[in-house]
Design a protein around this motif. Structure first.
Motif, PDB file in Angstrom:
ATOM      1  N   ALA A  66       3.299  -2.190  -1.458  1.00  0.00           N
ATOM      2  CA  ALA A  66       4.268  -1.107  -1.580  1.00  0.00           C
ATOM      3  C   ALA A  66       5.020  -0.907  -0.268  1.00  0.00           C
ATOM      4  O   ALA A  66       4.438  -0.977   0.814  1.00  0.00           O
ATOM      5  N   GLY A  67       6.322  -0.679  -0.372  1.00  0.00           N
ATOM      6  CA  GLY A  67       7.149  -0.427   0.799  1.00  0.00           C
ATOM      7  C   GLY A  67       7.305   1.060   1.070  1.00  0.00           C
ATOM      8  O   GLY A  67       6.754   1.905   0.357  1.00  0.00           O
ATOM      9  N   GLU A  68       8.068   1.376   2.118  1.00  0.00           N
ATOM     10  CA  GLU A  68       8.267   2.771   2.486  1.00  0.00           C
ATOM     11  C   GLU A  68       9.171   3.475   1.486  1.00  0.00           C
ATOM     12  O   GLU A  68       8.988   4.659   1.189  1.00  0.00           O
ATOM     13  N   GLN A  69      10.187   2.768   0.958  1.00  0.00           N
ATOM     14  CA  GLN A  69      11.093   3.379   0.008  1.00  0.00           C
ATOM     15  C   GLN A  69      10.503   3.343  -1.391  1.00  0.00           C
ATOM     16  O   GLN A  69       9.761   2.429  -1.749  1.00  0.00           O
ATOM     17  N   ALA A  70      10.849   4.336  -2.194  1.00  0.00           N
ATOM     18  CA  ALA A  70      10.327   4.415  -3.556  1.00  0.00           C
ATOM     19  C   ALA A  70      10.754   3.193  -4.361  1.00  0.00           C
ATOM     20  O   ALA A  70      11.931   2.853  -4.424  1.00  0.00           O
ATOM     21  N   GLY A  71       9.792   2.536  -4.954  1.00  0.00           N
ATOM     22  CA  GLY A  71      10.077   1.362  -5.762  1.00  0.00           C
ATOM     23  C   GLY A  71      10.225   0.087  -4.967  1.00  0.00           C
ATOM     24  O   GLY A  71      10.274  -0.997  -5.550  1.00  0.00           O
ATOM     25  N   GLY A  72      10.314   0.186  -3.652  1.00  0.00           N
ATOM     26  CA  GLY A  72      10.443  -1.005  -2.819  1.00  0.00           C
ATOM     27  C   GLY A  72       9.094  -1.624  -2.516  1.00  0.00           C
ATOM     28  O   GLY A  72       8.038  -1.073  -2.841  1.00  0.00           O
ATOM     29  N   GLN A  73       9.128  -2.786  -1.883  1.00  0.00           N
ATOM     30  CA  GLN A  73       7.891  -3.464  -1.513  1.00  0.00           C
ATOM     31  C   GLN A  73       8.099  -4.309  -0.268  1.00  0.00           C
ATOM     32  O   GLN A  73       9.217  -4.669   0.078  1.00  0.00           O
ATOM     33  N   VAL A  74       6.992  -4.585   0.400  1.00  0.00           N
ATOM     34  CA  VAL A  74       7.009  -5.473   1.548  1.00  0.00           C
ATOM     35  C   VAL A  74       6.346  -6.775   1.107  1.00  0.00           C
ATOM     36  O   VAL A  74       5.190  -6.776   0.672  1.00  0.00           O
ATOM     37  N   VAL A  75       7.074  -7.870   1.216  1.00  0.00           N
ATOM     38  CA  VAL A  75       6.600  -9.157   0.706  1.00  0.00           C
ATOM     39  C   VAL A  75       6.365 -10.113   1.867  1.00  0.00           C
ATOM     40  O   VAL A  75       7.243 -10.299   2.722  1.00  0.00           O
TER      41      VAL A  75
END
Length: 227
Positions: free
Chosen positions: A190-199
Protein backbone atom coordinates in the motif's frame (compact mmCIF):
# COMPACT_ATOMS: atom_id res chain seq x y z
CA UNK A 1 -2.33 -103.04 -67.47
CA UNK A 2 -1.30 -100.66 -64.68
CA UNK A 3 -2.23 -100.98 -61.07
CA UNK A 4 -2.62 -97.91 -58.82
CA UNK A 5 -2.11 -98.40 -55.16
CA UNK A 6 -3.41 -95.75 -52.74
CA UNK A 7 -1.81 -95.48 -49.32
CA UNK A 8 -4.38 -94.94 -46.60
CA UNK A 9 -4.12 -91.57 -44.77
CA UNK A 10 -2.44 -91.54 -41.41
CA UNK A 11 -4.76 -91.85 -38.52
CA UNK A 12 -5.50 -88.75 -36.39
CA UNK A 13 -3.57 -90.33 -33.56
CA UNK A 14 -0.43 -90.58 -35.68
CA UNK A 15 -0.79 -86.95 -36.94
CA UNK A 16 -1.20 -85.73 -33.40
CA UNK A 17 1.91 -87.63 -32.36
CA UNK A 18 4.00 -86.09 -35.14
CA UNK A 19 2.92 -82.47 -34.43
CA UNK A 20 2.92 -82.84 -30.67
CA UNK A 21 6.62 -82.25 -29.70
CA UNK A 22 6.99 -79.08 -31.80
CA UNK A 23 3.71 -77.68 -30.53
CA UNK A 24 4.65 -78.38 -26.89
CA UNK A 25 8.10 -76.78 -27.40
CA UNK A 26 6.44 -73.61 -28.73
CA UNK A 27 4.11 -73.48 -25.76
CA UNK A 28 7.01 -73.86 -23.33
CA UNK A 29 8.97 -71.06 -25.11
CA UNK A 30 5.96 -68.72 -24.95
CA UNK A 31 5.48 -69.44 -21.27
CA UNK A 32 9.16 -68.69 -20.56
CA UNK A 33 8.91 -65.33 -22.36
CA UNK A 34 5.71 -64.41 -20.51
CA UNK A 35 7.24 -65.44 -17.19
CA UNK A 36 10.34 -63.34 -17.91
CA UNK A 37 8.25 -60.26 -18.73
CA UNK A 38 6.19 -60.68 -15.58
CA UNK A 39 9.36 -61.08 -13.51
CA UNK A 40 10.83 -57.85 -14.93
CA UNK A 41 7.59 -55.95 -14.30
CA UNK A 42 7.37 -57.28 -10.76
CA UNK A 43 10.97 -56.23 -10.07
CA UNK A 44 10.39 -52.71 -11.41
CA UNK A 45 7.18 -52.25 -9.43
CA UNK A 46 8.78 -53.57 -6.24
CA UNK A 47 11.81 -51.29 -6.64
CA UNK A 48 9.57 -48.28 -7.33
CA UNK A 49 7.43 -48.95 -4.26
CA UNK A 50 10.44 -49.43 -2.00
CA UNK A 51 12.16 -46.30 -3.35
CA UNK A 52 8.98 -44.22 -3.01
CA UNK A 53 8.41 -45.45 0.54
CA UNK A 54 12.01 -44.70 1.49
CA UNK A 55 11.96 -41.16 0.05
CA UNK A 56 8.52 -40.45 1.48
CA UNK A 57 10.04 -40.85 4.93
CA UNK A 58 12.58 -38.05 4.31
CA UNK A 59 12.05 -34.71 6.03
CA UNK A 60 13.15 -31.38 4.60
CA UNK A 61 12.88 -27.69 5.45
CA UNK A 62 10.35 -25.38 3.78
CA UNK A 63 9.49 -21.70 4.21
CA UNK A 64 6.47 -20.72 6.28
CA UNK A 65 6.63 -17.15 4.95
CA UNK A 66 8.60 -15.11 2.46
CA UNK A 67 12.09 -13.89 3.35
CA UNK A 68 13.81 -11.03 1.54
CA UNK A 69 17.34 -11.39 0.21
CA UNK A 70 19.84 -10.36 2.88
CA UNK A 71 17.34 -10.86 5.73
CA UNK A 72 18.16 -13.23 8.59
CA UNK A 73 16.16 -16.47 8.54
CA UNK A 74 14.46 -17.00 11.90
CA UNK A 75 13.28 -20.24 13.45
CA UNK A 76 9.67 -19.30 12.71
CA UNK A 77 10.46 -18.86 9.01
CA UNK A 78 11.00 -22.59 8.42
CA UNK A 79 9.03 -25.76 9.01
CA UNK A 80 9.50 -29.48 8.42
CA UNK A 81 7.76 -31.23 5.52
CA UNK A 82 7.80 -34.81 4.21
CA UNK A 83 8.46 -35.01 0.48
CA UNK A 84 10.13 -37.28 -2.06
CA UNK A 85 13.39 -35.53 -2.89
CA UNK A 86 13.47 -34.66 -6.61
CA UNK A 87 16.68 -35.78 -8.27
CA UNK A 88 19.37 -33.12 -8.51
CA UNK A 89 18.00 -30.72 -5.87
CA UNK A 90 20.22 -29.97 -2.89
CA UNK A 91 17.37 -29.80 -0.39
CA UNK A 92 18.23 -29.17 3.26
CA UNK A 93 17.13 -31.99 5.57
CA UNK A 94 15.30 -31.29 8.80
CA UNK A 95 18.26 -32.36 10.96
CA UNK A 96 20.32 -29.50 9.44
CA UNK A 97 18.00 -26.79 10.75
CA UNK A 98 20.88 -25.09 12.58
CA UNK A 99 22.60 -24.50 9.23
CA UNK A 100 19.65 -22.35 8.11
CA UNK A 101 18.26 -20.55 11.15
CA UNK A 102 20.29 -17.44 11.96
CA UNK A 103 21.84 -17.17 8.49
CA UNK A 104 20.90 -14.73 5.74
CA UNK A 105 18.91 -15.48 2.60
CA UNK A 106 21.06 -15.23 -0.50
CA UNK A 107 18.01 -14.64 -2.71
CA UNK A 108 14.34 -13.83 -2.04
CA UNK A 109 12.65 -16.90 -0.57
CA UNK A 110 9.00 -17.52 -1.37
CA UNK A 111 6.55 -18.81 1.23
CA UNK A 112 5.91 -22.55 0.88
CA UNK A 113 9.04 -23.26 -1.17
CA UNK A 114 11.62 -25.88 -0.17
CA UNK A 115 14.95 -24.57 1.12
CA UNK A 116 17.91 -25.27 -1.17
CA UNK A 117 21.53 -24.97 -0.04
CA UNK A 118 22.39 -22.28 -2.62
CA UNK A 119 19.63 -20.04 -1.25
CA UNK A 120 21.32 -19.62 2.12
CA UNK A 121 24.43 -17.49 2.57
CA UNK A 122 25.76 -14.04 1.67
CA UNK A 123 23.31 -12.00 -0.42
CA UNK A 124 23.72 -12.80 -4.12
CA UNK A 125 20.71 -10.85 -5.37
CA UNK A 126 20.12 -8.88 -7.46
CA UNK A 127 22.53 -10.44 -9.90
CA UNK A 128 25.31 -8.45 -11.55
CA UNK A 129 23.89 -5.95 -14.01
CA UNK A 130 20.49 -5.83 -12.33
CA UNK A 131 18.97 -3.55 -9.70
CA UNK A 132 15.86 -3.29 -7.55
CA UNK A 133 13.94 -0.03 -7.18
CA UNK A 134 10.68 0.97 -5.52
CA UNK A 135 8.29 3.20 -7.46
CA UNK A 136 5.07 4.85 -6.27
CA UNK A 137 2.10 4.00 -8.48
CA UNK A 138 -1.10 5.99 -8.25
CA UNK A 139 -4.53 4.38 -8.22
CA UNK A 140 -5.64 3.26 -11.67
CA UNK A 141 -2.14 3.20 -13.16
CA UNK A 142 -1.42 -0.49 -12.55
CA UNK A 143 -3.41 -3.76 -12.50
CA UNK A 144 -4.85 -4.66 -9.12
CA UNK A 145 -3.09 -7.24 -6.95
CA UNK A 146 0.22 -7.42 -8.79
CA UNK A 147 1.97 -10.63 -7.76
CA UNK A 148 5.69 -11.16 -7.39
CA UNK A 149 7.18 -12.51 -10.60
CA UNK A 150 4.80 -10.62 -12.89
CA UNK A 151 6.45 -9.12 -15.97
CA UNK A 152 5.49 -5.50 -16.63
CA UNK A 153 6.28 -2.57 -18.89
CA UNK A 154 7.24 0.47 -16.82
CA UNK A 155 6.16 3.82 -18.26
CA UNK A 156 7.20 7.04 -16.54
CA UNK A 157 5.33 10.04 -17.91
CA UNK A 158 7.23 13.09 -19.18
CA UNK A 159 7.26 16.44 -17.33
CA UNK A 160 4.05 18.47 -17.37
CA UNK A 161 5.20 20.70 -20.26
CA UNK A 162 5.95 17.69 -22.46
CA UNK A 163 2.60 16.12 -21.59
CA UNK A 164 0.73 19.15 -22.93
CA UNK A 165 2.57 18.98 -26.27
CA UNK A 166 2.46 15.20 -26.73
CA UNK A 167 -0.30 12.72 -27.38
CA UNK A 168 -1.55 9.84 -25.27
CA UNK A 169 1.32 7.44 -24.41
CA UNK A 170 1.04 3.68 -24.89
CA UNK A 171 3.16 0.67 -23.90
CA UNK A 172 4.65 0.53 -27.43
CA UNK A 173 4.88 4.27 -28.10
CA UNK A 174 5.48 6.30 -24.95
CA UNK A 175 5.12 10.06 -25.15
CA UNK A 176 8.13 12.22 -25.95
CA UNK A 177 10.34 12.50 -22.90
CA UNK A 178 8.79 9.46 -21.22
CA UNK A 179 10.81 6.53 -19.94
CA UNK A 180 10.05 2.93 -20.88
CA UNK A 181 11.57 -0.24 -19.43
CA UNK A 182 10.84 -3.92 -18.90
CA UNK A 183 10.82 -5.15 -15.31
CA UNK A 184 9.73 -7.94 -12.99
CA UNK A 185 7.58 -7.23 -9.95
CA UNK A 186 9.34 -8.10 -6.71
CA UNK A 187 6.79 -6.83 -4.21
CA UNK A 188 3.74 -4.59 -3.95
CA UNK A 189 2.39 -2.79 -0.90
CA UNK A 190 0.00 0.00 0.00
CA UNK A 191 1.17 3.51 -0.85
CA UNK A 192 0.69 6.79 0.97
CA UNK A 193 -2.12 7.93 -1.33
CA UNK A 194 -5.52 6.26 -1.18
CA UNK A 195 -5.67 3.42 -3.67
CA UNK A 196 -2.01 3.81 -4.59
CA UNK A 197 0.78 1.33 -4.04
CA UNK A 198 4.53 1.09 -3.83
CA UNK A 199 5.88 -1.56 -6.21
CA UNK A 200 9.35 -3.10 -6.04
CA UNK A 201 10.79 -3.76 -9.49
CA UNK A 202 13.75 -5.82 -10.71
CA UNK A 203 15.26 -4.53 -13.96
CA UNK A 204 18.54 -3.81 -15.70
CA UNK A 205 20.76 -1.50 -13.62
CA UNK A 206 21.05 1.13 -16.34
CA UNK A 207 17.30 1.24 -16.88
CA UNK A 208 16.71 1.30 -13.12
CA UNK A 209 18.72 4.52 -12.80
CA UNK A 210 16.84 6.10 -15.71
CA UNK A 211 13.43 5.18 -14.28
CA UNK A 212 14.33 6.27 -10.74
CA UNK A 213 15.60 9.67 -11.92
CA UNK A 214 12.69 10.38 -14.29
CA UNK A 215 9.97 12.78 -13.29
CA UNK A 216 6.31 12.12 -13.92
CA UNK A 217 3.78 9.51 -12.91
CA UNK A 218 4.57 5.79 -13.15
CA UNK A 219 2.29 3.40 -15.00
CA UNK A 220 2.66 -0.40 -15.12
CA UNK A 221 1.41 -2.54 -18.00
CA UNK A 222 1.16 -6.25 -17.17
CA UNK A 223 2.54 -8.64 -19.80
CA UNK A 224 1.27 -12.10 -20.56
CA UNK A 225 3.28 -15.34 -20.20
CA UNK A 226 6.24 -15.55 -22.55
CA UNK A 227 6.31 -11.85 -23.36
Amino acid sequence: MSVTTERPPASPAVQSTKAGPSHRAGQRSGRRVAAGVLLVLATVVTFWQVDLRRHAEEQFLALTRGVNAGAVISDGDVRVVRVANPSGLALISADRRDEVVGRTAAVPLAAGSLVVSSQVGPPAWPAAGQAVIAVPVKAGRAPAALAAGTRVVVLVGPPAAAQQAGGTPTADQPAAGARRALATVVSAGAGEQAGGQVVGLLLAAQEAEAVASASGDVSLVQLGPGQ
